[in-house]
Design a protein around this motif. Structure first.
Motif, PDB file in Angstrom:
ATOM      1  N   MET A  76      47.970  49.430  42.586  1.00 47.56           N
ATOM      2  CA  MET A  76      47.742  48.270  41.712  1.00 47.56           C
ATOM      3  C   MET A  76      47.812  48.561  40.297  1.00 47.56           C
ATOM      4  O   MET A  76      47.743  47.638  39.184  1.00 47.56           O
ATOM      5  N   GLU A  77      47.935  49.921  39.733  1.00 50.76           N
ATOM      6  CA  GLU A  77      48.262  50.458  38.911  1.00 50.76           C
ATOM      7  C   GLU A  77      49.240  49.530  38.140  1.00 50.76           C
ATOM      8  O   GLU A  77      49.109  48.678  36.829  1.00 50.76           O
ATOM      9  N   HIS A  78      49.921  49.456  38.885  1.00 48.70           N
ATOM     10  CA  HIS A  78      51.369  48.929  38.634  1.00 48.70           C
ATOM     11  C   HIS A  78      51.782  47.298  38.253  1.00 48.70           C
ATOM     12  O   HIS A  78      52.451  46.638  37.228  1.00 48.70           O
ATOM     13  N   HIS A  79      50.612  46.671  39.588  1.00 50.24           N
ATOM     14  CA  HIS A  79      50.682  44.968  39.475  1.00 50.24           C
ATOM     15  C   HIS A  79      49.746  44.650  39.088  1.00 50.24           C
ATOM     16  O   HIS A  79      49.799  43.114  38.517  1.00 50.24           O
ATOM     17  N   GLY A  80      48.471  45.747  38.125  1.00 46.53           N
ATOM     18  CA  GLY A  80      47.357  45.096  37.767  1.00 46.53           C
ATOM     19  C   GLY A  80      46.699  44.212  39.128  1.00 46.53           C
ATOM     20  O   GLY A  80      47.267  44.433  39.920  1.00 46.53           O
ATOM     21  N   HIS A  81      45.535  44.192  38.586  1.00 44.69           N
ATOM     22  CA  HIS A  81      44.588  44.011  39.657  1.00 44.69           C
ATOM     23  C   HIS A  81      44.726  42.277  39.806  1.00 44.69           C
ATOM     24  O   HIS A  81      43.716  41.979  40.668  1.00 44.69           O
ATOM     25  N   ALA A  82      45.816  42.053  39.920  1.00 45.66           N
ATOM     26  CA  ALA A  82      46.085  40.968  40.474  1.00 45.66           C
ATOM     27  C   ALA A  82      46.135  40.624  41.556  1.00 45.66           C
ATOM     28  O   ALA A  82      45.987  39.929  42.291  1.00 45.66           O
ATOM     29  N   VAL A  83      46.691  41.685  42.054  1.00 44.90           N
ATOM     30  CA  VAL A  83      47.131  42.146  43.607  1.00 44.90           C
ATOM     31  C   VAL A  83      46.292  42.870  44.234  1.00 44.90           C
ATOM     32  O   VAL A  83      45.999  42.845  45.542  1.00 44.90           O
ATOM     33  N   THR A  84      44.766  42.168  43.447  1.00 48.44           N
ATOM     34  CA  THR A  84      43.180  43.191  44.499  1.00 48.44           C
ATOM     35  C   THR A  84      42.353  41.204  45.040  1.00 48.44           C
ATOM     36  O   THR A  84      43.206  40.629  44.149  1.00 48.44           O
ATOM     37  N   GLY A  85      41.591  41.419  45.379  1.00 49.75           N
ATOM     38  CA  GLY A  85      40.916  39.855  45.495  1.00 49.75           C
ATOM     39  C   GLY A  85      39.607  40.033  44.573  1.00 49.75           C
ATOM     40  O   GLY A  85      39.852  39.005  44.318  1.00 49.75           O
ATOM     41  N   ILE A 115      33.493  38.216  40.698  1.00 51.45           N
ATOM     42  CA  ILE A 115      34.012  39.633  41.548  1.00 51.45           C
ATOM     43  C   ILE A 115      34.684  40.190  40.475  1.00 51.45           C
ATOM     44  O   ILE A 115      35.343  40.491  41.645  1.00 51.45           O
ATOM     45  N   VAL A 116      33.716  40.867  40.218  1.00 54.09           N
ATOM     46  CA  VAL A 116      34.767  41.582  39.210  1.00 54.09           C
ATOM     47  C   VAL A 116      34.470  42.908  39.808  1.00 54.09           C
ATOM     48  O   VAL A 116      35.142  43.899  39.431  1.00 54.09           O
ATOM     49  N   TRP A 117      33.787  44.069  40.857  1.00 56.13           N
ATOM     50  CA  TRP A 117      33.536  45.014  41.157  1.00 56.13           C
ATOM     51  C   TRP A 117      33.861  44.941  42.908  1.00 56.13           C
ATOM     52  O   TRP A 117      32.808  43.545  43.434  1.00 56.13           O
ATOM     53  N   GLY A 118      35.146  44.849  43.567  1.00 61.34           N
ATOM     54  CA  GLY A 118      34.773  44.910  45.093  1.00 61.34           C
ATOM     55  C   GLY A 118      34.909  46.320  45.850  1.00 61.34           C
ATOM     56  O   GLY A 118      34.193  47.002  45.770  1.00 61.34           O
ATOM     57  N   LEU A 119      35.561  46.002  46.910  1.00 61.14           N
ATOM     58  CA  LEU A 119      35.418  46.795  47.831  1.00 61.14           C
ATOM     59  C   LEU A 119      36.150  47.943  47.942  1.00 61.14           C
ATOM     60  O   LEU A 119      35.136  48.514  47.883  1.00 61.14           O
ATOM     61  N   GLY A 171      28.123  40.050  47.313  1.00 60.10           N
ATOM     62  CA  GLY A 171      27.300  39.239  47.484  1.00 60.10           C
ATOM     63  C   GLY A 171      26.427  38.874  46.417  1.00 60.10           C
ATOM     64  O   GLY A 171      26.436  37.465  46.039  1.00 60.10           O
ATOM     65  N   GLY A 172      25.891  39.680  46.289  1.00 62.12           N
ATOM     66  CA  GLY A 172      25.293  39.477  44.439  1.00 62.12           C
ATOM     67  C   GLY A 172      26.576  38.893  42.991  1.00 62.12           C
ATOM     68  O   GLY A 172      25.532  37.900  42.970  1.00 62.12           O
ATOM     69  N   GLU A 173      27.162  39.378  43.211  1.00 59.17           N
ATOM     70  CA  GLU A 173      28.264  39.261  42.428  1.00 59.17           C
ATOM     71  C   GLU A 173      28.928  37.438  42.707  1.00 59.17           C
ATOM     72  O   GLU A 173      29.369  37.073  41.941  1.00 59.17           O
ATOM     73  N   ALA A 174      28.470  36.989  43.856  1.00 59.83           N
ATOM     74  CA  ALA A 174      29.560  35.394  44.873  1.00 59.83           C
ATOM     75  C   ALA A 174      28.706  34.777  44.073  1.00 59.83           C
ATOM     76  O   ALA A 174      28.744  33.875  43.972  1.00 59.83           O
ATOM     77  N   PHE A 175      27.564  34.795  44.341  1.00 58.58           N
ATOM     78  CA  PHE A 175      26.047  33.631  43.501  1.00 58.58           C
ATOM     79  C   PHE A 175      26.538  33.553  42.270  1.00 58.58           C
ATOM     80  O   PHE A 175      26.849  34.486  40.856  1.00 58.58           O
TER      81      PHE A 175
END
Lengths: 400, 245
Positions: free
Chosen positions: A34-43, A48-52, A327-331
């Motif tokens: 993730m560090e190398h590619h950036g957060h583009a490789v995350t959902g 939704i800035v904070w995820g799993l 859920g709180g962020e998705a709204f």
């Protein structure tokens, strides 16, 4: 113990430690990816800035604080049954806190700037407070464990336990307030969140403790005395009930406020995965099923029922955090009440989130770190809770 | 036995000092050069100034995107991230429809440069900060990419750089893993220019200036027309005001 069985046990230990280290290493590898590619490789994205990873990290940090409750009941309130368990509680607290922080830090956009975070603290930020609360917690738990394990330090275990008790209440208030102080989004900005996090920590921490204790007893061919099992069962049931109460208050308050009803409708009724996880995951699996296992006549004395209930509570905790954070962020943010908004930045749209593999692996890596630290800790030092039943009975400690 | 050792030590010491000199000296020269080059342009932000913007939504057209295009060009916001939800947008056009009446509006939304910015309150390192003249900015050197400010911003005005960037405007450095948002084109206003969006608006719907200066066009207009702060109930005292909504 003969030589052969000692060798076999050693093998099992190295196998478990290696397994934990492997899961941890995979998690760290995912973070490097993730560090190398950036957060583009995350959902994760700009809404939704904070995820799993945050679901895992917050579970670990909150449970870390709560597991110490077992120690506090022993040291602060003088209950012998819990005192025996204080060392293991301290170790679990240390391990989960470290693991949770590693996950949060590795998810940062600039994890390489950890020294910046350590040297620049903004005291109006709840995160800033946590930069003081977390290291403080490590220090206090370290000293507390020292007072529990070093004979000369025994007299100091009560004040150290008291300091840990107060500090962890502040710590979890800090964790809950990360959300409670946010005015921007409908899901948060509530004073009830901080105490709700404290009670969640009690339930999740004790559930983790029960599972670990069971595993250690199985390893050593020991069984928990029924009276002690009964007591811990009832305590855990009280915590689960209290979490239910706080969650109910949080949602009922929101339902009463007209401006919050659309959000509640989303979380509780038509928000897809979120209502499913709320009703099915948190309420049925994580709350009602454990309560049934604790109290229903046919189930409460069933072998393994408390361990099963504890595992269900942990599953429910993850569901609850997923609904609360993601859920709180998705709204969508309600920037223009009474108007329908559309834009290229997805204003007014309910966001969809699917965690990517690196995020899942990073979260699991956190569990791996906590697991490895615990396995190594219980191997090299004496953390096994051993009850002197005869002494407890003589002192009447099992019937009070 | 001792003599050669001492010689070797002396040689190592000299080499060490020399190497340190080689590493440090160019840095010092560069800093001097940079300071000298910047010196004539540098002016300190003054708290006597409060930069602000008034957007006349009655002039803003739904099909016009000139402000967004100008912003992207000025700040070199060119990204190829596959997921559009991960792309940076410092200013965006929002189309609004009143649910009861069907009345439509279109407006640009960007950082509102609040007097009491929640992003600054929550930033753990102080990377989000408010300049003396009211600009809310991000110090890219100490942003750790925690995204707490994005959780806290009531206007969804901040973006996170989701992948490494290859194109940069030297005056507006950006970088992967950091949070960013509208700066009111700080690099332009410090030179006495208008923000790129304001200059590009073909309808003249955006008015930028010093809210503290009674003689500025924006201060005069704000005295004449009814204007709105978005999410005024939060009492953030925004620098951006809207007319016609």
């Amino acid at each position: 113990m003969d030589y052969a069985s000692s060798r076999a046990e050693e093998k099992k230990f190295y196998l478990l430690a290696a397994l934990g280290a492997l899961v941890s290493a995979i998690g760290i590898g995912a973070a490097l990816y993730m560090e190398h590619h950036g957060h583009a490789v995350t959902g994760m994205n700009n809404q939704i800035v904070w995820g799993l990873p945050h679901v895992f990290a917050i579970f670990l940090v909150v449970a870390a604080s709560g597991v110490l409750n077992v120690a506090s009941i022993g040291s602060v309130f003088g209950k012998t049954v819990y005192k025996t368990r204080a060392k293991l509680a301290g170790l679990l607290c240390f391990a989960m806190l470290a693991a949770g922080l590693v996950v949060i830090l590795l998810d940062l956009g600039r994890a390489d700037r950890i020294m910046v975070a350590a040297t620049h603290v903004n005291l109006t930020s709840v995160f800033g407070w946590n930069m003081i609360l977390y290291p403080g917690m490590f220090a206090i738990v370290f000293v507390y464990l020292w007072t529990l394990m070093e004979k000369r330090m025994y007299p100091y275990s009560k004040p150290a336990g008291f300091a840990a008790f107060i500090w962890r209440l502040m710590l979890t208030t800090g964790t809950g307030s990360i959300f409670g102080f946010l005015v921007a989004r409908q899901a948060y900005q509530s004073a009830v969140i901080a105490p709700m996090f404290i009670i969640m920590s009690f339930a999740w921490g004790l559930a983790v403790f029960m599972v670990v204790q069971k595993a250690m007893y199985l390893w050593n061919g020991m069984t928990l005395h029924p009276e002690i099992r009964n007591r811990l069962r009832k305590l855990l049931a009280v915590f689960v009930g209290a979490v239910f109460y706080f969650v109910a208050v949080y949602h009922l308050t929101n339902l009463y406020f007209a401006k919050q009803t659309a959000f509640e409708h989303f979380i509780l009724v038509d928000g897809g995965i979120f209502p499913q996880l709320f009703w099915g995951g948190w309420l049925c699996v994580g709350t009602l099923a454990p309560l049934a296992l604790f109290f229903l006549p046919g189930l409460k004395d069933m072998r393994g029922s408390v361990t099963l209930a504890s595992l269900l509570i942990i599953v429910g905790a993850f569901c609850q955090l997923y609904v609360f954070i993601i859920g709180g962020e998705a709204f969508p943010l309600e920037i223009f009440p009474g108007r329908t908004a559309t834009s290229t930045f997805f204003d007014g749209r309910i966001d969809q989130y699917a965690p990517s593999l690196p995020e899942i692996l990073l979260g699991l890596g956190g569990i791996g770190i906590a697991f490895t630290m615990t396995v190594v800790g219980v191997r090299v030092l004496r953390f096994l809770p051993e009850d002197n039943i005869a002494k407890l009975q003589a002192a009447g400690a099992l019937s009070d | 036995m001792n003599a050669p050792d001492n010689k070797r030590r002396a040689l190592l010491a000299t080499a060490g000092v020399g190497a340190a000199g080689l590493v440090v000296a160019p840095g010092i020269r560069l800093i001097e050069a940079a300071t000298a080059a910047d010196a004539p342009k540098t002016t300190l932000a003054s708290s006597k100034v409060r930069w602000g913007m008034l957007v006349d939504t009655t002039k803003c057209k739904s099909d016009c995107n000139a402000c967004v295009t100008a912003c992207n060009k000025e700040n070199s916001i060119v990204e190829e991230v596959a997921d559009p939800r991960q792309r940076s947008q410092w200013v965006r056009k929002i189309d609004l429809v009143e649910q009861r009446t069907g009345k439509q509006h279109s407006l640009p939304m960007m950082c509102q440069h609040c007097t009491n910015p929640p992003c600054v309150d929550v930033c753990p390192t102080g990377a989000s900060f408010k300049r003396a003249d009211g600009l809310v900015l991000v110090d890219r050197h100490i942003c750790i990419g925690c995204r707490y400010c994005m959780m806290a911003c009531p206007y969804k005005a901040r973006s996170f750089v989701h992948e490494p960037l290859t194109t940069q405007n030297p005056e507006m450095p950006r970088g992967v893993g950091c949070v960013e948002s509208c700066t009111f084109c700080v690099q332009r206003i410090d030179r006495g220019l208008q923000p790129a969006c304001t200059e590009a608006c073909p309808e003249g719907a955006m008015l930028f200036g010093d809210l503290n200066d009674d003689n500025s066009a924006i201060a005069k207009r704000l005295k004449e027309v009814a204007s709105t702060q978005v999410r005024a109930e939060l009492k953030l005292d925004t620098g951006v005001r809207y007319q016609g909504i």
